[in-house]
Design an enzyme around this catalytic site. Structure first.
Site, PDB file in Angstrom:
ATOM      1  N   ASN A  16      29.449  76.335  27.973  1.00 64.30           N
ATOM      2  CA  ASN A  16      29.419  75.116  28.763  1.00 64.30           C
ATOM      3  C   ASN A  16      28.646  74.023  28.046  1.00 64.30           C
ATOM      4  O   ASN A  16      27.845  74.297  27.148  1.00 64.30           O
ATOM      5  CB  ASN A  16      28.797  75.386  30.133  1.00 64.30           C
ATOM      6  CG  ASN A  16      29.678  76.274  30.987  1.00 64.30           C
ATOM      7  OD1 ASN A  16      30.897  76.136  30.989  1.00 64.30           O
ATOM      8  ND2 ASN A  16      29.065  77.203  31.699  1.00 64.30           N
ATOM      9  N   CYS A  17      28.872  72.798  28.480  1.00 65.50           N
ATOM     10  CA  CYS A  17      28.229  71.603  27.952  1.00 65.50           C
ATOM     11  C   CYS A  17      26.714  71.830  27.860  1.00 65.50           C
ATOM     12  O   CYS A  17      26.125  72.379  28.798  1.00 65.50           O
ATOM     13  CB  CYS A  17      28.548  70.430  28.866  1.00 65.50           C
ATOM     14  SG  CYS A  17      27.870  68.864  28.329  1.00 65.50           S
ATOM     15  N   PRO A  18      26.110  71.509  26.738  1.00 61.78           N
ATOM     16  CA  PRO A  18      26.599  70.781  25.570  1.00 61.78           C
ATOM     17  C   PRO A  18      27.013  71.696  24.410  1.00 61.78           C
ATOM     18  O   PRO A  18      27.263  71.211  23.313  1.00 61.78           O
ATOM     19  CB  PRO A  18      25.395  69.936  25.175  1.00 61.78           C
ATOM     20  CG  PRO A  18      24.233  70.859  25.422  1.00 61.78           C
ATOM     21  CD  PRO A  18      24.637  71.612  26.706  1.00 61.78           C
TER      22      PRO A  18
END
Length: 80
Positions: free
Chosen positions: A11-13
């Site tokens: 998941n981000c980042p």
């Protein structure tokens, strides 16, 4: 033929950070497929490419995620 870098499950980042690190060691003109299922990647990856002087060749939805074909820009040499 471009390598495939599987970033599904991150998941981000992390997809952008791992893509950035991977592209540091590539030569200008090299291409890399990024595969991810992070919904924010459709915003983050194109922004990363534009900011770093790379090229987004294609962006496509695939079952369970998204994939991007990136080309390393000429102005960003491999890390020494």
């Amino acid at each position: 033929m471009a390598e495939i870098y599987d970033l599904r499950g991150l998941n981000c980042p992390l997809p952008v950070l791992k893509t950035q690190k991977r592209m540091r060691d590539m030569s200008a003109g090299d291409e890399l497929w990024i595969e991810t299922n992070d919904p924010l990647a459709v915003i983050d990856i194109p922004n990363f490419v534009r900011e770093r002087g790379h090229t987004l060749i294609t962006s496509e939805a695939v079952e369970g995620g998204h994939r991007f074909l990136l080309k390393k820009g000429a102005g960003s040499a491999p890390a020494q």
